[in-house]
Design an enzyme around this catalytic site. Structure first.
Site, short mmCIF file in Angstrom:
data_model
loop_
_atom_site.label_atom_id
_atom_site.label_comp_id
_atom_site.label_asym_id
_atom_site.label_seq_id
_atom_site.Cartn_x
_atom_site.Cartn_y
_atom_site.Cartn_z
N ASP A 9 43.30 55.05 58.44
CA ASP A 9 43.55 54.73 59.85
C ASP A 9 44.65 55.66 60.36
O ASP A 9 45.71 55.78 59.75
CB ASP A 9 43.97 53.27 59.97
CG ASP A 9 44.05 52.81 61.42
OD1 ASP A 9 43.27 51.93 61.81
OD2 ASP A 9 44.91 53.33 62.15
N MET A 10 44.38 56.34 61.46
CA MET A 10 45.34 57.27 62.02
C MET A 10 46.56 56.50 62.55
O MET A 10 46.43 55.39 63.05
CB MET A 10 44.71 58.08 63.15
CG MET A 10 43.48 58.89 62.73
SD MET A 10 43.83 60.11 61.44
CE MET A 10 44.75 61.33 62.39
N ASP A 122 39.54 56.01 65.43
CA ASP A 122 40.63 56.45 64.53
C ASP A 122 40.57 55.88 63.12
O ASP A 122 41.55 55.93 62.41
CB ASP A 122 42.00 56.21 65.19
CG ASP A 122 42.66 54.90 64.79
OD1 ASP A 122 41.92 53.91 64.64
OD2 ASP A 122 43.88 54.89 64.63
N GLU A 123 39.41 55.35 62.72
CA GLU A 123 39.36 54.84 61.35
C GLU A 123 38.02 55.07 60.67
O GLU A 123 36.99 55.11 61.33
CB GLU A 123 39.77 53.36 61.29
CG GLU A 123 38.96 52.48 62.20
CD GLU A 123 39.37 51.01 62.10
OE1 GLU A 123 39.50 50.49 60.97
OE2 GLU A 123 39.52 50.38 63.15
#
Ligand code: TTP
Ligand code: MG
Length: 389
Positions: A9-10, A122-123
């Site tokens: 995850d970012m 983002d994941e």
């Protein structure tokens, strides 16, 4: 054989992408939200907007960790955020840019991990079972490739399954690596609040709380028969399994996806007739998300389904097969409405989901109309926070 599943995850994703553009803001509290970005923004005016200047009803989509130290987080009203961190910088969202970085980081990960499940902007999940190397070393290498490709940091959890990896990736955010085995569940997972588990929404956690169950450990130690009595057979059983860190869902790569779905749990139970307007807003959002996912993945779906969960946690699904496969929100909504005609709408509803199945490559289907390009990137559970505040 035990699997090795990773969740990546970012970190503060939208905000971190903005910091690449405005490096002078690094170290400052920065909040993303409010109106959309215009071409004439900060660069030309040379000044940034402070949160204290904000007037309106917008919410924060995310905040840097410096802003989070003041209590600002995703979903908080910007006026409220301004009271907490008046000097924080407010930047508008630029979804196109976030989409670009999303593609970049996923491509970088794909150079190491061949089996990837895309979970939105983002994941991702990765199956590293067949990839050589020790877990921490592998995670370090993946993070380095992401940084080289994007300049951004992320956090990674590696465990035997998706449920635990999703929890693990959050344990040492930002810029963290957390490797867990089943033996770590009692010490690292049981102390977490129940709602941290993906699949335990605000309503389920309220109900658990009313039963005196606050942590994942409380669920693990609860009588499984009681959970089933309170939450129904399938959800009750799932709660028990999840609390023990058990989850055998496979990694689903785009190629194999049999269906694409989006669902949301409401902040409060809605009544199909009395809350008609709110429900139709949610339905449109869900259909839009599904349409975006279809377009992003280059597929179209011929069967549209809905899922309803009633206030007693009983769940029903209905399907509707269209004459031709579609990927646009309006067609999906029309089919979902057909499905809704076939369920009991006199009871309160706590969850609504929309699914597109019988997928095929858009190129293989003869789609008569051009499908619209998505404007906003998709996330896995995007609307829980904001719709009913
Ligand atoms: P998250 O991964 O939940 O948050 P994050 O990346 O900003 O921070 P973290 O370090 O805790 O992972 O969501 C990813 C992006 O999705 C986020 O940058 C902004 C957007 N988003 C919304 O638009 N609405 C929301 O309610 C949430 C939670 C996120
Ligand atoms: Mg994130």
């Amino acid at each position: 054989m035990e699997r090795r599943i990773a969740h990546l995850d970012m970190d503060a994703f939208y905000a971190s992408v903005e910091l690449l553009r405005y490096p002078d803001l690094r170290g400052h509290p920065v909040v993303i939200g409010g109106r959309r970005r215009r071409a004439s923004d900060a660069e030309s005016s040379g000044t940034y907007t402070r949160l204290r200047e904000y007037v309106g009803r917008g919410v924060a989509t995310t905040a840097t960790y410096e802003a989070r130290a003041f209590g600002v987080h995703s979903g908080i009203g910007l006026m409220k955020a301004a009271a907490l961190a008046p000097d924080a910088i407010l930047l508008p969202a630029d979804f196109e840019e976030y989409g670009k970085y999303s593609r970049l980081f996923k491509a970088a990960v794909a150079t190491i991990a061949p089996v990837i499940e895309d979970r939105g902007i983002d994941e991702i999940y990765m199956d590293l079972t067949e990839v050589a190397g020790e877990s921490v070393a592998l995670a370090t290498e993946i993070k380095q490739r992401v940084r080289d490709a994007t300049g951004l940091s992320c956090s990674i959890g590696i465990t035997p399954n998706k449920l635990l990896s999703k929890l693990a990736s959050e344990l040492q955010k930002p810029n963290g690596i957390t490797v867990l085995t089943y033996a770590d569940v009692p010490t690292r997972i049981w102390l977490l609040a129940a709602r941290k588990v993906n699949g335990i929404g605000p309503r389920a956690s309220d109900k658990l709380e009313a039963l005196g169950i606050r942590t994942v450990g409380d669920i693990a130690n609860a009588d499984p028969a009681m959970l089933i009595e309170q939450f129904g057979k399938s959800y009750g059983r799932w709660l028990h399994e999840a609390a023990h860190g058990r989850d055998d869902r496979p990694i689903v790569t785009v190629r194999e996806a049999k269906s694409i779905s989006r669902e949301t749990t409401f902040e409060r139970d809605l009544h199909a007739k009395r809350d008609r307007e709110a429900l139709s807003v949610v339905l449109l959002h869900l259909c839009t998300r599904v349409a975006e996912d279809l377009v992003r993945k280059g597929v179209v779906g011929k069967t549209i389904g809905i899922k309803l969960r009633y206030e007693d946690f009983k769940t029903v699904t209905r399907d509707f097969t269209l004459p031709a496969a579609v990927a646009d929100a309006e067609a999906i909504r029309a089919a979902a409405r057909e499905c809704l005609k076939r369920v009991d709408l006199d009871r309160r509803i706590r969850l609504l989901g929309v699914r597109a199945g019988a997928l095929m490559q858009a190129a293989d289907a003869r789609v008569s109309e051009a499908t619209p390009t998505p404007k906003k990137p998709a996330r896995s559970e995007p609307w829980n926070l904001s719709l009913f505040d």
